[in-house]
Design an enzyme around this catalytic site. Sequence first.
Site, PDB file in Angstrom:
ATOM      1  N   GLU A  71       3.835  -6.135   8.135  1.00  0.00           N
ATOM      2  CA  GLU A  71       3.541  -6.443   6.728  1.00  0.00           C
ATOM      3  C   GLU A  71       2.566  -7.630   6.624  1.00  0.00           C
ATOM      4  O   GLU A  71       1.630  -7.602   5.824  1.00  0.00           O
ATOM      5  CB  GLU A  71       4.861  -6.727   5.989  1.00  0.00           C
ATOM      6  CG  GLU A  71       4.715  -7.106   4.522  1.00  0.00           C
ATOM      7  CD  GLU A  71       3.952  -6.100   3.670  1.00  0.00           C
ATOM      8  OE1 GLU A  71       3.664  -4.989   4.132  1.00  0.00           O
ATOM      9  OE2 GLU A  71       3.596  -6.453   2.531  1.00  0.00           O
ATOM     10  N   GLU A 118      -5.853  -6.343   4.062  1.00  0.00           N
ATOM     11  CA  GLU A 118      -6.257  -5.687   2.821  1.00  0.00           C
ATOM     12  C   GLU A 118      -6.941  -6.616   1.830  1.00  0.00           C
ATOM     13  O   GLU A 118      -7.768  -6.163   1.048  1.00  0.00           O
ATOM     14  CB  GLU A 118      -5.099  -4.926   2.166  1.00  0.00           C
ATOM     15  CG  GLU A 118      -3.980  -5.766   1.641  1.00  0.00           C
ATOM     16  CD  GLU A 118      -2.823  -4.934   1.096  1.00  0.00           C
ATOM     17  OE1 GLU A 118      -3.051  -3.828   0.586  1.00  0.00           O
ATOM     18  OE2 GLU A 118      -1.679  -5.412   1.159  1.00  0.00           O
ATOM     19  N   HIS A 121       1.703  -4.359  27.739  1.00  0.00           N
ATOM     20  CA  HIS A 121       1.395  -2.975  28.115  1.00  0.00           C
ATOM     21  C   HIS A 121       0.000  -2.562  27.667  1.00  0.00           C
ATOM     22  O   HIS A 121      -0.286  -1.382  27.532  1.00  0.00           O
ATOM     23  CB  HIS A 121       2.464  -2.026  27.556  1.00  0.00           C
ATOM     24  CG  HIS A 121       3.821  -2.326  28.107  1.00  0.00           C
ATOM     25  ND1 HIS A 121       4.154  -2.105  29.418  1.00  0.00           N
ATOM     26  CD2 HIS A 121       4.915  -2.902  27.533  1.00  0.00           C
ATOM     27  CE1 HIS A 121       5.401  -2.504  29.631  1.00  0.00           C
ATOM     28  NE2 HIS A 121       5.876  -2.999  28.501  1.00  0.00           N
ATOM     29  N   LYS A 156      -3.992   0.593  -6.671  1.00  0.00           N
ATOM     30  CA  LYS A 156      -2.577   0.208  -6.716  1.00  0.00           C
ATOM     31  C   LYS A 156      -1.669   1.416  -6.556  1.00  0.00           C
ATOM     32  O   LYS A 156      -0.664   1.360  -5.869  1.00  0.00           O
ATOM     33  CB  LYS A 156      -2.302  -0.500  -8.051  1.00  0.00           C
ATOM     34  CG  LYS A 156      -0.877  -0.991  -8.210  1.00  0.00           C
ATOM     35  CD  LYS A 156      -0.581  -2.110  -7.248  1.00  0.00           C
ATOM     36  CE  LYS A 156       0.841  -2.626  -7.350  1.00  0.00           C
ATOM     37  NZ  LYS A 156       1.195  -3.400  -6.140  1.00  0.00           N
ATOM     38  N   ARG A 160      -5.175  -0.885 -11.073  1.00  0.00           N
ATOM     39  CA  ARG A 160      -5.054   0.372 -10.330  1.00  0.00           C
ATOM     40  C   ARG A 160      -6.259   0.622  -9.432  1.00  0.00           C
ATOM     41  O   ARG A 160      -6.222   1.492  -8.574  1.00  0.00           O
ATOM     42  CB  ARG A 160      -4.904   1.531 -11.319  1.00  0.00           C
ATOM     43  CG  ARG A 160      -3.642   1.448 -12.142  1.00  0.00           C
ATOM     44  CD  ARG A 160      -3.705   2.378 -13.319  1.00  0.00           C
ATOM     45  NE  ARG A 160      -3.585   3.761 -12.963  1.00  0.00           N
ATOM     46  CZ  ARG A 160      -2.448   4.427 -12.819  1.00  0.00           C
ATOM     47  NH1 ARG A 160      -1.315   3.802 -13.015  1.00  0.00           N
ATOM     48  NH2 ARG A 160      -2.424   5.703 -12.510  1.00  0.00           N
ATOM     49  N   CYS A 181      -7.456   6.295 -11.084  1.00  0.00           N
ATOM     50  CA  CYS A 181      -7.937   6.329 -12.464  1.00  0.00           C
ATOM     51  C   CYS A 181      -6.840   5.904 -13.440  1.00  0.00           C
ATOM     52  O   CYS A 181      -5.654   6.059 -13.171  1.00  0.00           O
ATOM     53  CB  CYS A 181      -8.373   7.738 -12.829  1.00  0.00           C
ATOM     54  SG  CYS A 181      -9.589   8.405 -11.706  1.00  0.00           S
ATOM     55  N   ASN A 188      -7.136  11.923 -14.757  1.00  0.00           N
ATOM     56  CA  ASN A 188      -6.687  11.208 -13.566  1.00  0.00           C
ATOM     57  C   ASN A 188      -6.159  12.258 -12.601  1.00  0.00           C
ATOM     58  O   ASN A 188      -5.311  13.061 -12.972  1.00  0.00           O
ATOM     59  CB  ASN A 188      -5.562  10.233 -13.977  1.00  0.00           C
ATOM     60  CG  ASN A 188      -4.844   9.630 -12.791  1.00  0.00           C
ATOM     61  OD1 ASN A 188      -5.329   9.698 -11.662  1.00  0.00           O
ATOM     62  ND2 ASN A 188      -3.689   9.041 -13.029  1.00  0.00           N
ATOM     63  N   GLY A 189      -6.654  12.280 -11.379  1.00  0.00           N
ATOM     64  CA  GLY A 189      -6.160  13.253 -10.403  1.00  0.00           C
ATOM     65  C   GLY A 189      -7.291  14.123  -9.885  1.00  0.00           C
ATOM     66  O   GLY A 189      -8.465  13.750  -9.963  1.00  0.00           O
ATOM     67  N   LYS A 199      -1.112  -7.413   4.840  1.00  0.00           N
ATOM     68  CA  LYS A 199      -1.506  -8.293   3.736  1.00  0.00           C
ATOM     69  C   LYS A 199      -2.845  -8.945   4.055  1.00  0.00           C
ATOM     70  O   LYS A 199      -3.732  -9.003   3.220  1.00  0.00           O
ATOM     71  CB  LYS A 199      -0.465  -9.408   3.510  1.00  0.00           C
ATOM     72  CG  LYS A 199       0.789  -9.039   2.776  1.00  0.00           C
ATOM     73  CD  LYS A 199       0.653  -8.733   1.313  1.00  0.00           C
ATOM     74  CE  LYS A 199       0.396  -7.308   1.036  1.00  0.00           C
ATOM     75  NZ  LYS A 199       1.398  -6.308   1.164  1.00  0.00           N
ATOM     76  N   TRP A 259     -11.783   5.962 -10.590  1.00  0.00           N
ATOM     77  CA  TRP A 259     -11.811   5.643  -9.164  1.00  0.00           C
ATOM     78  C   TRP A 259     -12.393   6.885  -8.512  1.00  0.00           C
ATOM     79  O   TRP A 259     -11.747   7.934  -8.485  1.00  0.00           O
ATOM     80  CB  TRP A 259     -10.386   5.376  -8.691  1.00  0.00           C
ATOM     81  CG  TRP A 259     -10.263   4.771  -7.329  1.00  0.00           C
ATOM     82  CD1 TRP A 259     -10.450   3.468  -6.983  1.00  0.00           C
ATOM     83  CD2 TRP A 259      -9.879   5.445  -6.128  1.00  0.00           C
ATOM     84  NE1 TRP A 259     -10.215   3.289  -5.647  1.00  0.00           N
ATOM     85  CE2 TRP A 259      -9.854   4.486  -5.099  1.00  0.00           C
ATOM     86  CE3 TRP A 259      -9.552   6.756  -5.810  1.00  0.00           C
ATOM     87  CZ2 TRP A 259      -9.532   4.799  -3.788  1.00  0.00           C
ATOM     88  CZ3 TRP A 259      -9.226   7.073  -4.502  1.00  0.00           C
ATOM     89  CH2 TRP A 259      -9.214   6.092  -3.506  1.00  0.00           C
TER      90      TRP A 259
HETATM   91  C1  F6R Z   1      -0.075  -2.805   0.276  1.00  0.00           C
HETATM   92  C2  F6R Z   1       0.308  -1.823  -0.701  1.00  0.00           C
HETATM   93  C3  F6R Z   1       0.326  -0.387  -0.305  1.00  0.00           C
HETATM   94  C4  F6R Z   1       1.510   0.326  -0.965  1.00  0.00           C
HETATM   95  C5  F6R Z   1       1.453   1.833  -0.685  1.00  0.00           C
HETATM   96  C6  F6R Z   1       2.644   2.554  -1.288  1.00  0.00           C
HETATM   97  O1  F6R Z   1      -0.014  -4.103  -0.227  1.00  0.00           O
HETATM   98  O2  F6R Z   1       0.594  -2.154  -1.819  1.00  0.00           O
HETATM   99  O3  F6R Z   1       0.364  -0.249   1.068  1.00  0.00           O
HETATM  100  O4  F6R Z   1       2.693  -0.233  -0.488  1.00  0.00           O
HETATM  101  O5  F6R Z   1       0.277   2.368  -1.211  1.00  0.00           O
HETATM  102  O6  F6R Z   1       2.691   2.381  -2.668  1.00  0.00           O
HETATM  103  P1  F6R Z   1       4.020   2.651  -3.471  1.00  0.00           P
HETATM  104  O7  F6R Z   1       5.037   1.666  -3.039  1.00  0.00           O
HETATM  105  O8  F6R Z   1       3.650   2.498  -4.907  1.00  0.00           O
HETATM  106  O9  F6R Z   1       4.442   4.053  -3.133  1.00  0.00           O
END
Ligand code: F6R
Length: 612
Positions: free
Chosen positions: A485, A492, A508, A607, A27, A2, A100-101, A489, A74
Amino acid sequence: MCGIVGYTGSEQAKGIILDGLKKLEYRGYDSAGIALQNKEGILVRKKQGKIADLEAFIKGERLVGTTGIGHTRWATHGVPSDLNAHPHTSSDGEIAVVHNGIVENYVELRNRLIEKNNIKFDTETDTEVIAKLIGVLHRQNGGNLEDAVYDAVKEMSGAYAIGVVSSNEKDKIVAYRKDAPLIAGVGNGCKFIASDIPALLKYVNDICLIENDEMVVCTPDEVKIYDSSRRPVKRDIMKVNWSIEDAEKGGYEHFMLKEIYEQPKAVEETLLRRIGDDGKIKLDGISLTAEDVKNFSKVYIVACGTAYHAGMLGKYVIEKMARIPVEIDVASEFRYRNPVVDEKTLFIAISQSGETLDTLAALREAKRCGARILSICNVVGSSVARESDDVFYTWAGPEIAVASTKAYTTQLVCMYLIGLYLADLMGTISKEYYDGIVRELMVMPAKITEALKRSNEIEELAKHLYNRTQVFFIGRGVDSAVALEGSLKLKEISYINSFAIAAGELKHGTIALMEPETIVIAIATQDYLFDKMYSNIVEVKARMAHVVSIAKEGNTKIEKESTETIYIPDCADEVTPILSVVPLQLFAYYVAKIKGEDIDKPRNLAKSVTVE
Ligand code: F6R
């Protein structure tokens, strides 16, 4: 998660609040709403969907008011819907709340309000409980909003930030922070509240950070902050040097692409802040002495998602350079593991946002056990940063796209700088080695620029591979961390099922999944592991896999067994992750673009993950 925005001043609040909410879209959200204070009382409009849907809904209506609050929701409690969207109001409609929360004891509070106060609820949300509770307390105390908010939060458990307006206290916003992000913006004759800085950049650069268990009261002329005992708190104003352009797309089709292309600058900024003219790493503001470092029996790195992948590189680098054992864990596991951590542990938390609840909780657990806390954060003044003993900031600038790119590469840079710094204090590396890696790092911005020049090649690759349903990423050593990574990417933003595995582990079990035309992206940048990696490529090729190799320029041998090869500029084995991730980011981006996905705001993701 949120997002909250509030404005009080002399301008019409609607447009300003909507502008702010748009800057928080990154976000992640599923509905939006606003509440304006005007002479008719509190006016609430809310809508499921995007902010554009809310704008269409209120188009043509004259919504006046120079004070108001807005929200992007959210969904946590209750499905995304017009009804569940925020703001929620008290029973008499005099008070509106955005939140928010999560309020953990909302069921208990709700039942009590129903039984004792005969309150009726329209939704299943925890936020409606806050609004109704503040409404009841407000009536009981004769109509003082600040008292009502204080009394309400005393009864609420959980992690939250709330913004509240009342129809009978004109030009005032009352907000409270407990474990969820909240800032106040200071303008001339106008004040703001928000969940994050980009929401305010169009209007102000002067920010007050709100700490946990603090209430902030904004009127057009002042921001007043009080602690949990209602004592006034003096807070310095922080100048934010991000510009509005930093938080806008600047001609790029998506924030993600812009942020991929910003990596040379972000990496350069992060390096220049920490490497002096003499080529020595300076950790100004970080108070680790040689004695401290020699006393550490281990390093524990904890993070989530992409930040965790950066931490995996940290394990390789710190162990190799400083010879200190490093454990690494995802934050959501660490906090419930009863981990072996004590005052001889250096605990490194990595978080772009600095607001990830799991990382924050893990940090607190480590602190409770006596560990020394060093955090790596991108957002200045974020919760993780504030609760750490020392902070190593990345200078990536605001990262808006949900999929992390430039924050990740700057986190990698931090891992090298910390590794070298610790190694220097431990006396485990020679001056030549230290200077050599610093030199390699300093040319990274130019080499990332080189790597980005291959984007056409990668777009072509995406064009003929975008409709596959399964992709494997393999690598050895630091390449196995980059494989994770690259896989994250891709999944997601393109929703393709992808999977990363250390190449030596394939046989394995996972190799059973290889079929003709299975896509395998093989990251093979480590000279000392090349023969091993080559054998793994041969193994999957023998099962007719379609192998896309990522290799250093000049390594033409790999072409023999690869269906396609993408080259990165030549560099030392240690630092290849900063370059090898670039084609993987671009590949994910182009696949998602060709598939027509919502790249900056992928489904189900947020985010900043401020709930457990
Ligand atoms: C993937 C991504 C998430 C964040 C994770 C941690 O692209 O962005 O996996 O890396 O949610 O977020 P932070 O770094 O803000 O703690």
